[in-house]
Write an enzyme that holds these catalytic residues in place. Structure first.
Site, PDB file in Angstrom:
ATOM      1  N   LEU A   1      35.303 -44.944 -71.931  1.00  0.00           N
ATOM      2  CA  LEU A   1      35.977 -45.529 -73.088  1.00  0.00           C
ATOM      3  C   LEU A   1      35.653 -46.998 -73.270  1.00  0.00           C
ATOM      4  CD1 LEU A   1      39.520 -43.924 -72.635  1.00  0.00           C
ATOM      5  CD2 LEU A   1      37.782 -43.263 -74.309  1.00  0.00           C
TER       6      LEU A   1
ATOM      7  N   ASP B   1      44.332 -62.709 -71.421  1.00  0.00           N
ATOM      8  CA  ASP B   1      43.147 -62.070 -71.996  1.00  0.00           C
ATOM      9  C   ASP B   1      43.520 -61.217 -73.200  1.00  0.00           C
ATOM     10  OD1 ASP B   1      40.416 -61.587 -72.183  1.00  0.00           O
ATOM     11  OD2 ASP B   1      40.439 -59.909 -70.774  1.00  0.00           O
TER      12      ASP B   1
END
Length: 285
Positions: free
Chosen positions: A23, A146
């Site tokens: 993914l 992040d």
């Protein structure tokens, strides 16, 4: 890692989870779509990238320590808009975690495939994200470090409406003890620089919650325009965010004012908490 007999050639199996496809991957980890060999449940499984784990000298290697910290942080966060961890394990000395599978992929992939989202679709998704960020800041005492469109995944709520979920806690840490863990060396930073404020680059080791708020605003800017806020690849002391209506004049003026202020690193008026940015966005739309 073992193999299991399925239709076609055997596929790798980790802890009873059969790998179907990759993914995505980041600086340290790789995420696969998996299916349970016993009951057919479909989930996402994250582990250290093979090229990072090859030839590790001992189990206490730096990458394993960091990945185990990610697992511990992520496990501790329970919120409707954070990707849910369902299982953790260890295969051949390497840790992994199993999470809910968000079939809609990431907001970054969505924009890459279909272009910018309309305001009426994008802003509600970011209100979801900001609720999650508020939770990890105020309840967990953690800064994500992040936040970016590729770390915001899309799922469906009970009513079928799209729901955003924050993922990837690989760089997250407790901000009250910032700089004390010894896992982040001074002068070193990680993450995606296009979605970082200058204060995070300069003081990465000591990052506080406002860096996540700036990253949320930068990510919404990207989702609305298809471009990062700065023309430069990363922040400098002189670089500034391009006013969002210069990217797309159709952005409503009140929303543009909120985003421009949130991304103005020189302004003492910019929102410093996820709750403040969420309130400003709700008032603007």
């Amino acid at each position: 890692m073992g193999n299991t007999a399925m239709d076609g050639p055997p596929r790798p199996e980790i802890g009873g989870w059969v790998i179907e496809r990759e993914l995505g991957r980041g600086g340290m980890g790789v995420v696969h779509a998996v299916v349970h060999s016993g009951d057919g449940r479909r989930r996402a499984l994250k582990l250290i990238r093979p090229d990072m784990s090859a030839g590790l000298p001992e189990p206490a290697d730096e990458w394993i320590v960091q990945f185990e910290r990610e697992i511990a942080v992520h496990q501790g966060v329970r919120h409707p808009h954070v990707v849910r961890v369902e299982e953790v394990g260890n295969e051949a000395g390497l840790p992994y975690l199993v999470m809910e599978l968000c079939e809609g992929g990431s907001l970054g992939d969505r924009v890459g495939a279909d272009g910018p989202l309309p305001v009426g679709e994008a802003v509600p998704l970011f209100l979801d994200v900001l609720r999650a960020v508020h939770h990890i800041h105020t309840v967990r005492g953690t800064v994500h470090r992040d936040i970016k469109p590729h770390n915001i995944l899309l799922s469906r709520g009970p009513d079928g409406a799209p729901v955003a979920k924050l993922s990837d806690f690989g760089l997250a840490k407790a901000f009250e003890t910032a700089g004390l863990s010894g896992l982040t060396r001074s002068g070193v930073f990680a993450g995606t620089i296009r979605f970082m404020p200058m204060e995070q680059v300069v003081r990465y080791k000591y990052a506080k919650p406002p860096v996540d708020v700036w990253a949320c605003a930068a990510s919404l800017y990207f989702v609305l325009t298809g471009r990062a806020p700065r023309d430069s690849d990363g922040p400098t002391r002189r670089s500034r965010a391009v006013p969002v209506r210069e990217r797309d004049a159709q952005i409503p003026e009140r929303l543009a004012q909120v985003l421009d202020q949130a991304l103005d690193e020189r302004s003492g008026e910019r929102p410093r908490t996820a709750e403040q940015l969420g309130e400003a966005l709700r008032a603007a739309v």
